[in-house]
Design a protein around this motif. Structure first.
Motif, short mmCIF file in Angstrom:
data_model
loop_
_atom_site.label_atom_id
_atom_site.label_comp_id
_atom_site.label_asym_id
_atom_site.label_seq_id
_atom_site.Cartn_x
_atom_site.Cartn_y
_atom_site.Cartn_z
N ALA A 76 63.92 37.48 13.21
CA ALA A 76 63.83 38.94 13.23
C ALA A 76 64.51 39.51 14.45
N GLN A 77 64.48 38.77 15.57
CA GLN A 77 65.14 39.21 16.79
C GLN A 77 65.72 38.00 17.51
N SER A 78 66.95 38.13 18.00
CA SER A 78 67.60 37.06 18.76
C SER A 78 68.07 37.61 20.10
N VAL A 79 67.78 36.88 21.16
CA VAL A 79 68.20 37.26 22.50
C VAL A 79 69.14 36.17 23.01
N LEU A 80 70.39 36.54 23.25
CA LEU A 80 71.43 35.61 23.68
C LEU A 80 71.69 35.84 25.17
N ILE A 81 71.60 34.79 25.97
CA ILE A 81 71.80 34.92 27.42
C ILE A 81 72.84 33.91 27.86
N GLY A 82 74.00 34.42 28.29
CA GLY A 82 75.10 33.57 28.73
C GLY A 82 75.39 33.78 30.20
N GLY A 83 75.49 32.70 30.95
CA GLY A 83 75.85 32.75 32.36
C GLY A 83 77.24 32.20 32.55
N GLY A 84 78.19 33.01 33.03
CA GLY A 84 79.54 32.53 33.25
C GLY A 84 80.17 32.03 31.97
N ALA B 276 75.60 18.73 33.87
CA ALA B 276 74.33 18.56 34.58
C ALA B 276 74.51 17.57 35.71
N ASP B 277 73.74 17.78 36.76
CA ASP B 277 73.73 16.83 37.87
C ASP B 277 72.74 15.73 37.49
N VAL B 278 73.24 14.51 37.33
CA VAL B 278 72.41 13.42 36.85
C VAL B 278 72.38 12.30 37.88
N ASP B 279 71.17 11.84 38.19
CA ASP B 279 71.00 10.66 39.05
C ASP B 279 71.06 9.43 38.16
N LEU B 280 72.11 8.64 38.34
CA LEU B 280 72.31 7.46 37.49
C LEU B 280 71.76 6.18 38.12
N THR B 281 71.24 6.27 39.35
CA THR B 281 70.81 5.07 40.05
C THR B 281 69.37 4.72 39.73
N GLY B 282 68.98 3.50 40.04
CA GLY B 282 67.60 3.06 39.82
C GLY B 282 67.52 1.55 39.82
N PHE C 62 71.03 28.36 36.70
CA PHE C 62 70.81 29.59 35.94
C PHE C 62 69.93 29.32 34.74
N MET C 63 70.24 28.24 34.02
CA MET C 63 69.47 27.91 32.83
C MET C 63 68.03 27.53 33.17
N ASP C 64 67.86 26.76 34.23
CA ASP C 64 66.51 26.37 34.64
C ASP C 64 65.67 27.61 34.97
N TRP C 65 66.29 28.59 35.60
CA TRP C 65 65.61 29.84 35.95
C TRP C 65 65.17 30.59 34.68
N VAL C 66 66.09 30.75 33.73
CA VAL C 66 65.76 31.48 32.50
C VAL C 66 64.73 30.72 31.68
N LEU C 67 64.91 29.42 31.54
CA LEU C 67 63.98 28.63 30.74
C LEU C 67 62.59 28.60 31.36
N GLY C 68 62.54 28.51 32.67
CA GLY C 68 61.25 28.55 33.35
C GLY C 68 60.53 29.87 33.13
N SER D 153 58.32 26.59 22.71
CA SER D 153 59.51 25.77 22.91
C SER D 153 60.41 25.77 21.67
N GLY D 154 59.82 25.87 20.49
CA GLY D 154 60.61 25.87 19.26
C GLY D 154 61.45 27.12 19.06
N GLN D 155 61.14 28.18 19.82
CA GLN D 155 61.90 29.43 19.73
C GLN D 155 62.86 29.61 20.90
N VAL D 156 62.93 28.63 21.78
CA VAL D 156 63.83 28.71 22.95
C VAL D 156 64.87 27.62 22.82
N HIS D 157 66.13 28.01 22.75
CA HIS D 157 67.22 27.08 22.49
C HIS D 157 68.17 27.06 23.70
N ARG D 158 68.70 25.89 24.00
CA ARG D 158 69.52 25.74 25.20
C ARG D 158 70.71 24.84 24.93
#
Length: 322
Positions: free
Chosen positions: A112-120, A228-234, A203-209, A218-223
């Motif tokens: 019924a309503q869609s909100v589109l948020i684009g950063g850059g 992404a900054d990923v830590d590959l070590t372990g 930006f996305m983490d801010w909006v999603l939070g 969560s089913g109505q919030v799409h990303r």
């Protein structure tokens, strides 16, 4: 590596827009284009000298358009080389090897309503979504956030669009009351309201939070993450590829995907950052240390899928269905 069947597309038009964003039109060398749905992306194979990369770029053209695809690519000096390669290679007349379109970021067309948020550069899939929603006659708003009007790509196009009254621009250097205010600009949670967000990770983490805090399901919030900054070590661990009959050791600085491919297991990998979902593999046994930005919270809780390009084991062993 890729195991798909690439298409050959020719660059027929290129516009170097504001903010170091190249708007690139691609047409088939032979045959016709595969139809796509709003939110879809293309996988571009970038080959130049020793460079051999697959990178994903969202389609910003109208899903109703059958003659060409259009993508927008930011020339990012801190990227791992993909965007700069596109800016060098995608000149008019050049032919590119492409897979897709694929859609991991689909639009709920009956909302019924869609909100589109684009950063850059995250605006690109939102443009295709806005075109589709307008064609369907749906209620929507498109919020476009950039540092300044002077670096806002697609500005003239969006201001002249038939849905221009649905587009709200937010510039970081503008007046305080025109900046994105999530307390003001996010609608109240509702089962038939869907939110879409794409842009830089912070930006996305801010909006999603903010959406989660406001109570949006969560089913109505799409990303969709572009990177992404990923830590590959372990710590090291063991991975059994059961269907292949191969077991490998994954070292502290290694990845599951690299270890398996080095042992001869066929595994398709593209982004290497856990954002595109190409390498998602079924897990038969073991506990997963999820480090991707692709799987949903529900999928992570199920514990039977892993992004092999970046995620790791929490324990000493994983068994994969590959």
């Amino acid at each position: 590596m890729s195991t798909g069947t690439p298409l050959t597309l020719r660059v027929t038009e290129r516009l170097d827009d504001r903010g170091a964003i190249a708007r690139i039109r691609l047409e088939p060398v032979q045959g016709t284009l595969v139809p796509f749905t709003a939110g879809a992306h293309l996988d571009l194979h970038l080959v130049e000298n020793t460079l051999d990369l697959w990178r994903q770029y969202s389609l910003c053209s109208d899903p109703a358009e059958t003659g060409f695809y259009e993508i927008g690519v930011l020339k990012d000096p801190v990227s791992r080389g993909g965007s700069e390669a596109v800016h060098r290679l995608a000149v008019v007349g050049a032919e590119l090897s492409v897979e897709g379109p694929r859609n991991h970021f689909p639009l709920a067309e009956d909302a019924a309503q869609s909100v589109l948020i684009g950063g850059g550069i995250g605006i690109t899939p939102m443009i295709a979504m806005a075109k589709r929603l307008h064609a369907l006659g749906r209620d929507f708003v498109l919020h476009y956030c950039t540092r300044s009007e002077s670096v806002t790509a697609f500005l003239d196009t969006l201001r002249a669009a038939p849905f221009a009254d649905r587009v709200v621009f937010h510039f970081d250097d503008g007046a305080a009351d025109q900046k994105l205010d999530l307390a003001r600009d996010l609608p109240a949670p509702a089962a038939d309201t869907h939110l879409y967000v794409c842009g830089p990770q912070g930006f996305m983490d801010w909006v999603l939070g903010a959406a989660e805090t406001a109570g949006h399901a969560s089913g109505q919030v799409h990303r969709e993450y572009f990177s992404a900054d990923v830590d590959l070590t372990g710590e090291g661990f063991e991975v059994e590829a059961r269907a292949s009959g191969i077991t490998v050791k994954v070292g502290p600085k290694d990845t599951i995907a690299k270890a398996l491919m080095a042992a001869g297991v066929k595994l398709e990998v593209k982004c290497e950052e856990g954002v595109c979902g190409t390498c998602v593999t079924d897990v038969l046994e073991g506990e997963i240390d999820h480090r991707d930005q692709f799987l949903t919270d529900d999928e992570r809780e199920d514990g039977d899928l892993i992004c092999a390009c970046c995620s790791r084991a929490k324990g000493a062993r994983l068994v994969l269905d590959i």
